[in-house]
Design a protein around this motif. Sequence first.
Motif, PDB file in Angstrom:
ATOM      1  N   TYR A 295       0.837  -1.195   0.000  1.00 27.91           N
ATOM      2  CA  TYR A 295       0.000   0.000   0.000  1.00 27.91           C
ATOM      3  C   TYR A 295       0.874   1.247   0.000  1.00 27.91           C
ATOM      4  O   TYR A 295       1.824   1.339   0.775  1.00 27.91           O
ATOM      5  CB  TYR A 295      -0.892   0.032   1.251  1.00 27.91           C
ATOM      6  CG  TYR A 295      -1.660  -1.233   1.470  1.00 27.91           C
ATOM      7  CD1 TYR A 295      -2.812  -1.514   0.741  1.00 27.91           C
ATOM      8  CD2 TYR A 295      -1.235  -2.160   2.426  1.00 27.91           C
ATOM      9  CE1 TYR A 295      -3.516  -2.692   0.957  1.00 27.91           C
ATOM     10  CE2 TYR A 295      -1.932  -3.334   2.645  1.00 27.91           C
ATOM     11  CZ  TYR A 295      -3.077  -3.603   1.909  1.00 27.91           C
ATOM     12  OH  TYR A 295      -3.771  -4.757   2.121  1.00 27.91           O
TER      13      TYR A 295
ATOM     14  N   PHE B 205      -2.509   3.890   2.804  1.00 23.08           N
ATOM     15  CA  PHE B 205      -2.338   3.406   4.169  1.00 23.08           C
ATOM     16  C   PHE B 205      -2.932   4.388   5.183  1.00 23.08           C
ATOM     17  O   PHE B 205      -3.508   3.975   6.176  1.00 23.08           O
ATOM     18  CB  PHE B 205      -0.852   3.153   4.442  1.00 23.08           C
ATOM     19  CG  PHE B 205      -0.587   2.219   5.571  1.00 23.08           C
ATOM     20  CD1 PHE B 205      -0.934   0.879   5.489  1.00 23.08           C
ATOM     21  CD2 PHE B 205       0.023   2.665   6.729  1.00 23.08           C
ATOM     22  CE1 PHE B 205      -0.671   0.004   6.534  1.00 23.08           C
ATOM     23  CE2 PHE B 205       0.279   1.803   7.783  1.00 23.08           C
ATOM     24  CZ  PHE B 205      -0.066   0.466   7.685  1.00 23.08           C
TER      25      PHE B 205
ATOM     26  N   MET C  81      -6.618   3.806   5.219  1.00 14.34           N
ATOM     27  CA  MET C  81      -6.957   2.528   5.856  1.00 14.34           C
ATOM     28  C   MET C  81      -6.848   2.587   7.377  1.00 14.34           C
ATOM     29  O   MET C  81      -7.642   1.967   8.078  1.00 14.34           O
ATOM     30  CB  MET C  81      -6.021   1.417   5.337  1.00 14.34           C
ATOM     31  CG  MET C  81      -6.188   1.079   3.884  1.00 14.34           C
ATOM     32  SD  MET C  81      -4.849   0.018   3.264  1.00 14.34           S
ATOM     33  CE  MET C  81      -4.888  -1.364   4.378  1.00 14.34           C
ATOM     34  N   THR C  82      -5.867   3.323   7.867  1.00 13.34           N
ATOM     35  CA  THR C  82      -5.555   3.285   9.299  1.00 13.34           C
ATOM     36  C   THR C  82      -6.032   4.510  10.077  1.00 13.34           C
ATOM     37  O   THR C  82      -6.164   4.450  11.296  1.00 13.34           O
ATOM     38  CB  THR C  82      -4.035   3.170   9.513  1.00 13.34           C
ATOM     39  OG1 THR C  82      -3.399   4.332   8.962  1.00 13.34           O
ATOM     40  CG2 THR C  82      -3.480   1.908   8.867  1.00 13.34           C
TER      41      THR C  82
ATOM     42  N   TYR D  79       3.603   0.049   2.580  1.00 16.42           N
ATOM     43  CA  TYR D  79       3.255  -0.729   3.768  1.00 16.42           C
ATOM     44  C   TYR D  79       2.560  -2.003   3.329  1.00 16.42           C
ATOM     45  O   TYR D  79       1.945  -2.064   2.262  1.00 16.42           O
ATOM     46  CB  TYR D  79       2.343   0.098   4.678  1.00 16.42           C
ATOM     47  CG  TYR D  79       3.031   1.328   5.225  1.00 16.42           C
ATOM     48  CD1 TYR D  79       3.670   1.295   6.451  1.00 16.42           C
ATOM     49  CD2 TYR D  79       3.059   2.516   4.501  1.00 16.42           C
ATOM     50  CE1 TYR D  79       4.320   2.421   6.952  1.00 16.42           C
ATOM     51  CE2 TYR D  79       3.711   3.648   4.997  1.00 16.42           C
ATOM     52  CZ  TYR D  79       4.330   3.581   6.217  1.00 16.42           C
ATOM     53  OH  TYR D  79       4.975   4.686   6.706  1.00 16.42           O
TER      54      TYR D  79
ATOM     55  N   ASP E  64       0.436  -5.884   4.784  1.00 17.87           N
ATOM     56  CA  ASP E  64      -0.617  -6.304   5.712  1.00 17.87           C
ATOM     57  C   ASP E  64      -0.116  -6.397   7.152  1.00 17.87           C
ATOM     58  O   ASP E  64      -0.853  -6.096   8.081  1.00 17.87           O
ATOM     59  CB  ASP E  64      -1.215  -7.645   5.275  1.00 17.87           C
ATOM     60  CG  ASP E  64      -2.023  -7.512   3.987  1.00 17.87           C
ATOM     61  OD1 ASP E  64      -2.526  -6.406   3.703  1.00 17.87           O
ATOM     62  OD2 ASP E  64      -2.146  -8.515   3.261  1.00 17.87           O
TER      63      ASP E  64
ATOM     64  N   TYR F 197      -0.209  -3.078   8.530  1.00 24.68           N
ATOM     65  CA  TYR F 197      -1.586  -2.691   8.829  1.00 24.68           C
ATOM     66  C   TYR F 197      -1.979  -3.171  10.231  1.00 24.68           C
ATOM     67  O   TYR F 197      -2.533  -2.412  11.025  1.00 24.68           O
ATOM     68  CB  TYR F 197      -2.544  -3.259   7.779  1.00 24.68           C
ATOM     69  CG  TYR F 197      -3.991  -2.974   8.095  1.00 24.68           C
ATOM     70  CD1 TYR F 197      -4.515  -1.695   7.903  1.00 24.68           C
ATOM     71  CD2 TYR F 197      -4.818  -3.965   8.597  1.00 24.68           C
ATOM     72  CE1 TYR F 197      -5.836  -1.419   8.201  1.00 24.68           C
ATOM     73  CE2 TYR F 197      -6.135  -3.692   8.907  1.00 24.68           C
ATOM     74  CZ  TYR F 197      -6.647  -2.425   8.709  1.00 24.68           C
ATOM     75  OH  TYR F 197      -7.950  -2.149   9.026  1.00 24.68           O
TER      76      TYR F 197
END
Length: 114
Positions: free
Chosen positions: A2, A7, A10-11, A41, A43, A46
């Motif tokens: 990512y 990222f 997502m975060t 980045y 998984d 993550y």
Amino acid sequence: MYKISEFTEMTGLSKETLRYYAEVKLLEPALIDPNNNYRYYDDGSYFLAILLVKLRGFGFTVQEMLSVMEDESFAHLEDLLIQNREKIKMQIENLRQRIEEIDEFLVSGKEENG
């Protein structure tokens, strides 16, 4: 993999936070492209990022989060969470006491004026 922009979405961590976390060795990118210095980045990153978001939400300091990350088995995490919970309970009790003191002060002020 990512890109940093994906990222962050997502975060919920900002680019600045991700850069800072990389600087202090809390969460480093899985890959930095040597041609353009883009950060990528994966998984595993993550999972760690979500854990860091949770810990930050629980009021952990960066130093405490580093301690958790250094203990890769996370055996120490439960102890830190329990300590943090107790600290929060004490803060709540202190705030309750302050509220009581304010209420008593307000009542005494009314009695003197009334």
